[in-house]
Design a protein around this motif. Structure first.
Motif, mmCIF file in Angstrom:
data_model
loop_
_atom_site.group_PDB
_atom_site.id
_atom_site.type_symbol
_atom_site.label_atom_id
_atom_site.label_comp_id
_atom_site.label_asym_id
_atom_site.label_seq_id
_atom_site.Cartn_x
_atom_site.Cartn_y
_atom_site.Cartn_z
ATOM 1 N N ALA A 156 43.102 -61.986 39.758
ATOM 2 C CA ALA A 156 43.993 -61.329 40.708
ATOM 3 C C ALA A 156 45.276 -62.145 40.848
ATOM 4 O O ALA A 156 45.246 -63.376 40.820
ATOM 5 N N GLN A 157 46.398 -61.466 40.984
ATOM 6 C CA GLN A 157 47.691 -62.155 41.019
ATOM 7 C C GLN A 157 48.017 -62.773 42.373
ATOM 8 O O GLN A 157 48.761 -63.734 42.456
ATOM 9 N N ASP A 158 47.448 -62.229 43.441
ATOM 10 C CA ASP A 158 47.780 -62.729 44.786
ATOM 11 C C ASP A 158 46.505 -63.135 45.527
ATOM 12 O O ASP A 158 45.851 -62.291 46.153
ATOM 13 N N PRO A 159 46.121 -64.410 45.473
ATOM 14 C CA PRO A 159 44.891 -64.870 46.126
ATOM 15 C C PRO A 159 44.892 -64.650 47.632
ATOM 16 O O PRO A 159 43.834 -64.528 48.251
ATOM 17 N N LYS A 160 46.079 -64.589 48.239
ATOM 18 C CA LYS A 160 46.171 -64.478 49.694
ATOM 19 C C LYS A 160 45.652 -63.145 50.233
ATOM 20 O O LYS A 160 45.286 -63.054 51.410
ATOM 21 N N THR A 161 45.634 -62.116 49.381
ATOM 22 C CA THR A 161 45.203 -60.795 49.874
ATOM 23 C C THR A 161 43.788 -60.435 49.399
ATOM 24 O O THR A 161 43.350 -59.305 49.583
ATOM 25 N N ASN A 214 45.482 -34.864 38.264
ATOM 26 C CA ASN A 214 44.299 -34.466 37.497
ATOM 27 C C ASN A 214 43.001 -34.976 38.110
ATOM 28 O O ASN A 214 41.966 -34.980 37.454
ATOM 29 N N ASN A 215 43.060 -35.399 39.381
ATOM 30 C CA ASN A 215 41.841 -35.823 40.075
ATOM 31 C C ASN A 215 42.014 -35.589 41.572
ATOM 32 O O ASN A 215 42.567 -36.440 42.274
ATOM 33 N N PRO A 216 41.557 -34.447 42.082
ATOM 34 C CA PRO A 216 41.753 -34.120 43.506
ATOM 35 C C PRO A 216 41.132 -35.144 44.454
ATOM 36 O O PRO A 216 41.669 -35.382 45.544
ATOM 37 N N ILE A 217 40.012 -35.751 44.061
ATOM 38 C CA ILE A 217 39.361 -36.743 44.931
ATOM 39 C C ILE A 217 40.278 -37.948 45.124
ATOM 40 O O ILE A 217 40.494 -38.414 46.244
ATOM 41 N N MET A 218 40.837 -38.450 44.023
ATOM 42 C CA MET A 218 41.709 -39.606 44.120
ATOM 43 C C MET A 218 43.012 -39.265 44.843
ATOM 44 O O MET A 218 43.573 -40.107 45.560
ATOM 45 N N THR A 219 43.485 -38.052 44.687
ATOM 46 C CA THR A 219 44.679 -37.632 45.419
ATOM 47 C C THR A 219 44.432 -37.688 46.918
ATOM 48 O O THR A 219 45.244 -38.211 47.683
ATOM 49 N N ASP A 220 43.295 -37.162 47.342
ATOM 50 C CA ASP A 220 42.948 -37.143 48.764
ATOM 51 C C ASP A 220 42.801 -38.559 49.313
ATOM 52 O O ASP A 220 43.315 -38.877 50.398
ATOM 53 N N ILE A 221 42.118 -39.433 48.565
ATOM 54 C CA ILE A 221 41.915 -40.807 49.023
ATOM 55 C C ILE A 221 43.241 -41.552 49.106
ATOM 56 O O ILE A 221 43.531 -42.226 50.098
ATOM 57 N N ALA A 222 44.050 -41.442 48.060
ATOM 58 C CA ALA A 222 45.320 -42.175 48.022
ATOM 59 C C ALA A 222 46.253 -41.758 49.155
ATOM 60 O O ALA A 222 46.987 -42.589 49.703
ATOM 61 N N LYS A 223 46.240 -40.492 49.519
ATOM 62 C CA LYS A 223 47.110 -40.010 50.586
ATOM 63 C C LYS A 223 46.723 -40.581 51.945
ATOM 64 O O LYS A 223 47.538 -40.600 52.876
ATOM 65 N N ARG A 224 45.493 -41.056 52.076
ATOM 66 C CA ARG A 224 45.025 -41.628 53.334
ATOM 67 C C ARG A 224 45.333 -43.127 53.434
ATOM 68 O O ARG A 224 45.081 -43.740 54.470
ATOM 69 N N MET A 225 45.847 -43.705 52.349
ATOM 70 C CA MET A 225 46.085 -45.141 52.301
ATOM 71 C C MET A 225 47.577 -45.453 52.400
ATOM 72 O O MET A 225 48.414 -44.709 51.888
ATOM 73 N N SER A 226 47.894 -46.570 53.047
ATOM 74 C CA SER A 226 49.290 -47.026 53.074
ATOM 75 C C SER A 226 49.621 -47.649 51.717
ATOM 76 O O SER A 226 48.723 -48.008 50.941
ATOM 77 N N ASP A 227 50.902 -47.798 51.439
ATOM 78 C CA ASP A 227 51.304 -48.442 50.191
ATOM 79 C C ASP A 227 50.766 -49.874 50.123
ATOM 80 O O ASP A 227 50.381 -50.357 49.059
ATOM 81 N N ASN A 228 50.727 -50.545 51.278
ATOM 82 C CA ASN A 228 50.215 -51.921 51.294
ATOM 83 C C ASN A 228 48.709 -51.961 51.038
ATOM 84 O O ASN A 228 48.218 -52.866 50.348
ATOM 85 N N ASP A 229 47.974 -50.980 51.583
ATOM 86 C CA ASP A 229 46.535 -50.880 51.303
ATOM 87 C C ASP A 229 46.302 -50.759 49.796
ATOM 88 O O ASP A 229 45.420 -51.401 49.232
ATOM 89 N N ILE A 230 47.095 -49.908 49.177
ATOM 90 C CA ILE A 230 46.958 -49.665 47.739
ATOM 91 C C ILE A 230 47.251 -50.936 46.944
ATOM 92 O O ILE A 230 46.502 -51.303 46.035
ATOM 93 N N LYS A 231 48.320 -51.630 47.292
ATOM 94 C CA LYS A 231 48.676 -52.877 46.603
ATOM 95 C C LYS A 231 47.572 -53.918 46.776
ATOM 96 O O LYS A 231 47.181 -54.601 45.823
ATOM 97 N N THR A 232 47.059 -54.024 47.985
ATOM 98 C CA THR A 232 46.046 -55.034 48.299
ATOM 99 C C THR A 232 44.758 -54.802 47.531
ATOM 100 O O THR A 232 44.198 -55.729 46.928
ATOM 101 N N VAL A 233 44.264 -53.584 47.526
ATOM 102 C CA VAL A 233 42.997 -53.310 46.846
ATOM 103 C C VAL A 233 43.180 -53.334 45.321
ATOM 104 O O VAL A 233 42.275 -53.741 44.592
#
Length: 206
Positions: free
Chosen positions: A114-119, A179-198
């Motif tokens: 992982a590139q950022d150990p702090k998160t 091309n993946n409705p499940i991932m679309t739904d999940i991603a829309k519930r996450m902040s940009d920072n959540d996405i970067k962190t995970v």
């Protein structure tokens, strides 16, 4: 009585036709032929063994063959929008896709840190337990504790470039990848920072 005889004769005729023209058995995937395709078409971006050196191009080594075939098919049909991959996939037959997917599936992905150990702790929490307040499920429920995914269902994500995962999640969130409705739904519930962190956490899984 005559009607029943005609039905029986019709049934026999259809059965005889099926026996005379049986459905051809599927041709098994051939990794050796897939290697040739990888060398000629895929290597410049993904590496011959599927271990890309550029974060813009995903690691394909160790990916589930069925998932690779699905993505190539959807690039070719336009369901997944990418002009470069449309051109590459359009030159491949269904059997070519199976062969090259089988080749990449047999390769070993290189371990990544992982590139950022702090998160890492925050990323681990999202990956393992989700985000209850946003009704985001745990990523490992589908992709497994080590990011290995599940054949034919969910892709391997461990040892993938964190920035590539982040880019795809943001594309799902913005509707740029559809091309993946499940991932679309999940991603829309996450902040940009959540996405970067995970995404950072996932890249170090193996």
């Amino acid at each position: 009585m005559k009607y029943n005889v005609l039905l029986a004769l019709a049934g026999l005729t259809m059965a005889a036709g099926a026996l005379a023209n049986p459905t051809p058995a599927p041709v098994p995937a051939d990794p050796a032929k897939g290697k040739l395709i990888a060398e000629q078409i895929c290597a410049a971006c993904h590496g011959v063994d599927g271990n890309s050196v550029a974060a813009a191009n995903p690691v394909l080594a160790g990916q589930h063959p069925d998932y690779i075939v699905k993505q190539l098919t959807e690039f070719k049909s336009g369901k997944r929008n990418n002009a470069i991959m449309l051109g590459m996939a359009s030159s491949l037959s269904d059997q070519d896709m199976k062969n090259v997917a089988a080749w990449f599936g047999t390769q070993k992905p290189k371990a990544r840190e992982a590139q950022d150990p702090k998160t890492m702790e925050a990323g681990r929490a999202i990956y393992r337990t989700g985000i209850a307040s946003a009704k985001v499920p745990a990523c490992m429920a589908c992709h497994g504790p080590a990011g290995n995914g599940m054949p034919s269902q969910y892709p391997r994500v461990g040892s993938q470039f964190g920035s590539y995962i982040e880019a795809q999640m943001l594309a799902f969130k913005k509707g740029e990848r559809a091309n993946n409705p499940i991932m679309t739904d999940i991603a829309k519930r996450m902040s940009d920072n959540d996405i970067k962190t995970v995404s950072n956490y996932i890249s170090g899984l193996r």
